[in-house]
Design a protein around this motif. Structure first.
Motif, PDB file in Angstrom:
ATOM      1  N   LEU A   1      -1.745  -1.103   3.549  1.00 10.58           N
ATOM      2  CA  LEU A   1      -1.871  -0.756   2.135  1.00 10.58           C
ATOM      3  C   LEU A   1      -1.013   0.460   1.793  1.00 10.58           C
ATOM      4  CD1 LEU A   1      -5.706  -1.283   1.539  1.00 10.58           C
ATOM      5  CD2 LEU A   1      -3.820  -2.848   1.032  1.00 10.58           C
ATOM      6  N   LYS A   2      -0.960   1.408   2.711  1.00  6.98           N
ATOM      7  CA  LYS A   2      -0.105   2.578   2.494  1.00  6.98           C
ATOM      8  C   LYS A   2       1.363   2.161   2.490  1.00  6.98           C
ATOM      9  CE  LYS A   2       0.653   7.316   4.084  1.00  6.98           C
ATOM     10  NZ  LYS A   2       0.292   8.353   5.087  1.00  6.98           N
ATOM     11  N   GLU A   3       1.731   1.238   3.372  1.00  7.55           N
ATOM     12  CA  GLU A   3       3.111   0.741   3.383  1.00  7.55           C
ATOM     13  C   GLU A   3       3.430  -0.024   2.103  1.00  7.55           C
ATOM     14  OE1 GLU A   3       4.427   0.181   8.013  1.00  7.55           O
ATOM     15  OE2 GLU A   3       3.362  -1.499   7.074  1.00  7.55           O
ATOM     16  N   ALA A   4       2.458  -0.758   1.578  1.00  9.42           N
ATOM     17  CA  ALA A   4       2.683  -1.484   0.325  1.00  9.42           C
ATOM     18  C   ALA A   4       3.014  -0.516  -0.810  1.00  9.42           C
ATOM     19  CB  ALA A   4       1.438  -2.303  -0.030  1.00  9.42           C
ATOM     20  N   VAL A   5       2.308   0.606  -0.818  1.00 11.88           N
ATOM     21  CA  VAL A   5       2.542   1.617  -1.847  1.00 11.88           C
ATOM     22  C   VAL A   5       3.889   2.301  -1.639  1.00 11.88           C
ATOM     23  CG1 VAL A   5       1.744   3.816  -2.805  1.00 11.88           C
ATOM     24  CG2 VAL A   5       0.083   2.028  -2.230  1.00 11.88           C
ATOM     25  N   GLU A   6       4.166   2.735  -0.415  1.00  9.90           N
ATOM     26  CA  GLU A   6       5.349   3.567  -0.154  1.00  9.90           C
ATOM     27  C   GLU A   6       6.639   2.774  -0.083  1.00  9.90           C
ATOM     28  OE1 GLU A   6       4.386   5.717   3.388  1.00  9.90           O
ATOM     29  OE2 GLU A   6       3.075   7.152   2.343  1.00  9.90           O
ATOM     30  N   PHE A   7       6.598   1.573   0.498  1.00 11.53           N
ATOM     31  CA  PHE A   7       7.838   0.812   0.710  1.00 11.53           C
ATOM     32  C   PHE A   7       8.072  -0.266  -0.348  1.00 11.53           C
ATOM     33  CE2 PHE A   7       7.091   1.634   5.506  1.00 11.53           C
ATOM     34  CZ  PHE A   7       7.537   2.936   5.354  1.00 11.53           C
ATOM     35  N   PHE A   8       7.001  -0.743  -0.976  1.00 11.90           N
ATOM     36  CA  PHE A   8       7.146  -1.847  -1.933  1.00 11.90           C
ATOM     37  C   PHE A   8       6.705  -1.465  -3.348  1.00 11.90           C
ATOM     38  CE2 PHE A   8       6.739  -3.661   2.255  1.00 11.90           C
ATOM     39  CZ  PHE A   8       7.664  -4.698   2.284  1.00 11.90           C
ATOM     40  N   ASN A   9       6.263  -0.217  -3.523  1.00 12.22           N
ATOM     41  CA  ASN A   9       5.788   0.261  -4.813  1.00 12.22           C
ATOM     42  C   ASN A   9       4.737  -0.674  -5.404  1.00 12.22           C
ATOM     43  OD1 ASN A   9       5.711   2.158  -6.922  1.00 12.22           O
ATOM     44  ND2 ASN A   9       7.164   0.966  -8.157  1.00 12.22           N
ATOM     45  N   TYR A  10       3.864  -1.149  -4.537  1.00  7.84           N
ATOM     46  CA  TYR A  10       2.819  -2.104  -4.951  1.00  7.84           C
ATOM     47  C   TYR A  10       1.466  -1.410  -4.797  1.00  7.84           C
ATOM     48  CZ  TYR A  10       0.248  -6.449  -5.524  1.00  7.84           C
ATOM     49  OH  TYR A  10      -0.578  -7.427  -5.993  1.00  7.84           O
ATOM     50  N   LYS A  11       0.636  -1.474  -5.849  1.00  3.66           N
ATOM     51  CA  LYS A  11      -0.593  -0.662  -5.847  1.00  3.66           C
ATOM     52  C   LYS A  11      -1.837  -1.409  -6.334  1.00  3.66           C
ATOM     53  CE  LYS A  11       2.210   3.435  -6.892  1.00  3.66           C
ATOM     54  NZ  LYS A  11       2.442   4.552  -7.868  1.00  3.66           N
ATOM     55  N   SER A  12      -1.808  -2.718  -6.373  1.00  5.28           N
ATOM     56  CA  SER A  12      -2.946  -3.478  -6.900  1.00  5.28           C
ATOM     57  C   SER A  12      -3.655  -4.211  -5.758  1.00  5.28           C
ATOM     58  CB  SER A  12      -2.468  -4.480  -7.954  1.00  5.28           C
ATOM     59  OG  SER A  12      -3.541  -5.229  -8.461  1.00  5.28           O
ATOM     60  N   PHE A  13      -4.836  -3.749  -5.389  1.00  2.00           N
ATOM     61  CA  PHE A  13      -5.519  -4.290  -4.216  1.00  2.00           C
ATOM     62  C   PHE A  13      -6.944  -4.733  -4.535  1.00  2.00           C
ATOM     63  CE2 PHE A  13      -2.725  -0.747  -2.650  1.00  2.00           C
ATOM     64  CZ  PHE A  13      -1.699  -1.570  -2.199  1.00  2.00           C
ATOM     65  N   LEU A  14      -7.401  -5.712  -3.782  1.00  3.47           N
ATOM     66  CA  LEU A  14      -8.779  -6.182  -3.827  1.00  3.47           C
ATOM     67  C   LEU A  14      -9.355  -6.027  -2.427  1.00  3.47           C
ATOM     68  CD1 LEU A  14     -11.044  -7.697  -5.434  1.00  3.47           C
ATOM     69  CD2 LEU A  14     -10.073  -9.823  -4.519  1.00  3.47           C
ATOM     70  N   TYR A  15     -10.583  -5.506  -2.335  1.00  3.83           N
ATOM     71  CA  TYR A  15     -11.151  -5.144  -1.036  1.00  3.83           C
ATOM     72  C   TYR A  15     -12.359  -6.028  -0.689  1.00  3.83           C
ATOM     73  CZ  TYR A  15      -8.339  -1.035  -2.151  1.00  3.83           C
ATOM     74  OH  TYR A  15      -7.298  -0.207  -2.490  1.00  3.83           O
ATOM     75  N   SER A  16     -12.807  -5.872   0.539  1.00  4.73           N
ATOM     76  CA  SER A  16     -13.958  -6.631   1.032  1.00  4.73           C
ATOM     77  C   SER A  16     -14.846  -5.696   1.845  1.00  4.73           C
ATOM     78  CB  SER A  16     -13.492  -7.798   1.909  1.00  4.73           C
ATOM     79  OG  SER A  16     -12.904  -7.298   3.114  1.00  4.73           O
ATOM     80  N   ASP A  17     -15.877  -6.272   2.475  1.00  5.65           N
ATOM     81  CA  ASP A  17     -16.731  -5.458   3.342  1.00  5.65           C
ATOM     82  C   ASP A  17     -15.933  -4.812   4.464  1.00  5.65           C
ATOM     83  OD1 ASP A  17     -16.510  -8.244   4.042  1.00  5.65           O
ATOM     84  OD2 ASP A  17     -17.939  -7.915   5.656  1.00  5.65           O
ATOM     85  N   GLY A  18     -14.921  -5.519   4.971  1.00  6.36           N
ATOM     86  CA  GLY A  18     -14.104  -4.987   6.062  1.00  6.36           C
ATOM     87  C   GLY A  18     -13.176  -3.871   5.647  1.00  6.36           C
ATOM     88  N   THR A  19     -12.931  -3.743   4.341  1.00  5.38           N
ATOM     89  CA  THR A  19     -12.052  -2.680   3.858  1.00  5.38           C
ATOM     90  C   THR A  19     -12.772  -1.774   2.855  1.00  5.38           C
ATOM     91  OG1 THR A  19     -11.108  -4.352   2.328  1.00  5.38           O
ATOM     92  CG2 THR A  19      -9.847  -3.796   4.301  1.00  5.38           C
ATOM     93  N   LYS A  20     -14.086  -1.774   2.919  1.00  3.77           N
ATOM     94  CA  LYS A  20     -14.879  -0.791   2.171  1.00  3.77           C
ATOM     95  C   LYS A  20     -14.962   0.444   3.059  1.00  3.77           C
ATOM     96  CE  LYS A  20     -19.420  -0.170  -0.018  1.00  3.77           C
ATOM     97  NZ  LYS A  20     -20.791  -0.745  -0.168  1.00  3.77           N
ATOM     98  N   SER A  21     -14.026   1.365   2.853  1.00  5.09           N
ATOM     99  CA  SER A  21     -13.773   2.364   3.884  1.00  5.09           C
ATOM    100  C   SER A  21     -13.413   3.718   3.303  1.00  5.09           C
ATOM    101  CB  SER A  21     -12.629   1.868   4.778  1.00  5.09           C
ATOM    102  OG  SER A  21     -12.086   2.898   5.552  1.00  5.09           O
ATOM    103  N   LEU A  22     -14.047   4.753   3.823  1.00  6.73           N
ATOM    104  CA  LEU A  22     -13.688   6.118   3.448  1.00  6.73           C
ATOM    105  C   LEU A  22     -12.317   6.492   3.999  1.00  6.73           C
ATOM    106  CD1 LEU A  22     -17.155   7.832   4.094  1.00  6.73           C
ATOM    107  CD2 LEU A  22     -16.220   7.029   1.907  1.00  6.73           C
ATOM    108  N   GLU A  23     -11.959   5.915   5.144  1.00  2.67           N
ATOM    109  CA  GLU A  23     -10.654   6.202   5.739  1.00  2.67           C
ATOM    110  C   GLU A  23      -9.516   5.652   4.884  1.00  2.67           C
ATOM    111  OE1 GLU A  23     -10.439   4.967   9.790  1.00  2.67           O
ATOM    112  OE2 GLU A  23     -11.951   6.403  10.476  1.00  2.67           O
ATOM    113  N   ILE A  24      -9.755   4.545   4.184  1.00  2.51           N
ATOM    114  CA  ILE A  24      -8.729   3.995   3.294  1.00  2.51           C
ATOM    115  C   ILE A  24      -8.492   4.928   2.121  1.00  2.51           C
ATOM    116  CG2 ILE A  24      -8.324   2.145   1.607  1.00  2.51           C
ATOM    117  CD1 ILE A  24      -9.384   0.178   3.690  1.00  2.51           C
ATOM    118  N   ILE A  25      -9.557   5.523   1.596  1.00  6.23           N
ATOM    119  CA  ILE A  25      -9.388   6.507   0.520  1.00  6.23           C
ATOM    120  C   ILE A  25      -8.521   7.661   1.003  1.00  6.23           C
ATOM    121  CG2 ILE A  25     -10.569   8.128  -1.011  1.00  6.23           C
ATOM    122  CD1 ILE A  25     -13.038   6.346  -0.847  1.00  6.23           C
ATOM    123  N   GLU A  26      -8.802   8.127   2.207  1.00  5.02           N
ATOM    124  CA  GLU A  26      -8.042   9.256   2.762  1.00  5.02           C
ATOM    125  C   GLU A  26      -6.586   8.881   3.013  1.00  5.02           C
ATOM    126  OE1 GLU A  26      -8.191  12.240   6.665  1.00  5.02           O
ATOM    127  OE2 GLU A  26      -9.857  10.891   6.239  1.00  5.02           O
TER     128      GLU A  26
END
Length: 410
Positions: free
Chosen positions: A241-266
């Motif tokens: 997701l960070k690569e999508a933002v930095e390399f592809f300028n893409y910022k629209s994401f949908l999450y699930s239980d597996g990506t409900k994460s405090l580390e993703i926010i960080e």
């Protein structure tokens, strides 16, 4: 003669005392079970493992305080099937547990069930494995040793697909190439397209966390989908997701239980994920959840921060209640005897028992009364396949945290 008589009386009294103490000790020993946990403390799900284990530990401590001694043995699945099977063999063959709470990854749980717990007739209750295959696993047909306290992705994927179609018209999916990612992605695609959406690409990635996912992202973002569904684990998603933002300028994401994460926010930054939505197994809320949250906060110093903690608590709770029910029937608390009581203590009818009310439950069981455990995550009403039905939560990232938007009942 009198001396001989006195000696004999002392001997008889000592023998009686020994037998009485032994009988009491034996009776007390019956009110004890050993349970293993098989959580992910390393690997792609390592963010979740410690907190979910805490849910089971809290229930075990409360059960022990109420009169059933619960000894626990904790093992690491490493979020990998081979390591998980090895750890489960140790729990079953060396530690001699009557049940295992775990695993988290569906791929690990399925492997452990087929290779270890079902052949050895040991109960396996997963708090987090959502793959639909678990509902009717061929190895468990006629055995009934596989349970879960979380809903199937047949529910979550359907809710996610329908909800996404209300917001966007096109989507792509990146998913971890295991039972969890495959199952959730397939159900999401079917529900999204049934609701009028179009899925451009379904792109798998390896279960082992990688340093970069740019090749997979090129495939997933081709055609510029309205949203990218991230159906992976935190250790994967925080990278791609960070690569999508930095390399592809893409910022629209949908999450699930597996990506409900405090580390993703960080990893991405609170400003990037602000307002973005996801789905996860939810809870009915109300008094049972309030009781659990208060007890968890007192024990661990914070409110439950991640998904499936409540589900692990409920898994340990129903195991303890079922063990006590078996004991009150004069049965040894073996895996088979506990299994046979699980639905009787977890399903209606009966006096409602909420989280932490184990002394009340034990008293009722001692009096021959029926109980119905209503859990922190919701009703733990096991069906014939060992599944439960709980709400699906729609959550969003906001203000640097995670907030429940609403609960959707199946």
């Amino acid at each position: 003669m009198k001396r001989v008589f006195v000696i004999m009386m002392v001997f008889v009294f000592s023998l009686f005392l020994f037998q009485t103490v032994f009988a009491i000790g034996e009776k007390e020993a019956e009110k004890e079970i050993k349970v293993g946990t098989l959580m992910a403390h390393t690997g792609p799900l390592k963010e979740y493992g410690p907190a979910i284990k805490n849910g089971a530990v809290l229930a075990a401590e409360q059960l022990t305080d109420a009169g059933l001694t619960v000894k626990m043995v904790h093992e690491d699945s490493e979020t990998a099937p081979i390591a998980g099977v090895d750890a489960a063999r140790k729990l079953v063959n060396i530690d001699r547990v009557v049940a295992i709470i775990g695993a988290l990854s569906s791929g690990v749980t399925l492997a452990v069930a087929e290779a270890v717990t079902i052949p050895n007739e040991v109960i396996l209750i997963s708090p987090a494995s959502t793959n639909p295959m678990m509902t009717d696993l061929p190895a468990d047909r006629g055995k009934d040793f596989l349970f879960r306290t979380c809903p199937s992705d047949a529910l979550q994927g359907a809710v996610a697909g329908k909800a996404a179609a209300e917001m966007v018209k096109t989507a792509s999916v990146m998913y971890v190439n295991n039972a969890y990612g495959q199952g959730l992605s397939e159900v999401f695609k079917a529900a999204f397209e049934k609701s009028g959406g179009k899925v451009f690409a379904m792109v798998p990635h390896d279960e082992k966390a990688a340093e970069s996912y740019t090749a997979e992202l090129r495939k997933a973002l081709k055609g510029d989908p309205d949203v990218l569904a991230a159906y992976s684990y935190p250790e994967h998603a925080k990278v791609y997701l960070k690569e999508a933002v930095e390399f592809f300028n893409y910022k629209s994401f949908l999450y699930s239980d597996g990506t409900k994460s405090l580390e993703i926010i960080e990893a991405l930054g609170a400003d990037i994920v602000e307002g973005q939505f996801g789905t996860a197994p939810g809870t009915l809320g109300g008094k049972p959840l309030d009781l659990f949250n208060a007890a968890y906060t007192r024990e661990f110093g914070e409110a439950p921060p991640l998904p499936f903690i409540t589900n692990a608590y409920d898994g340990m709770a129903v195991l303890g209640l079922a063990a006590y029910a078996a004991i009150q029937k004069g049965l040894e608390p073996t895996s088979e005897n506990i299994r046979d009581q699980l639905r009787k203590v977890a399903n209606p009818p009966g006096v409602v028992i909420m989280p932490g009310e184990f002394e009340k439950a034990f008293d009722l069981l001692e009096k021959g009364r029926s109980i119905n455990y209503e859990g922190a995550a919701g009703s733990v009403d096991f069906d014939e396949n060992g599944d439960v039905v709980t709400p699906i939560e729609i959550f969003k990232y906001t203000n640097g945290g995670i907030e429940t938007v609403r609960q959707v009942s199946p």
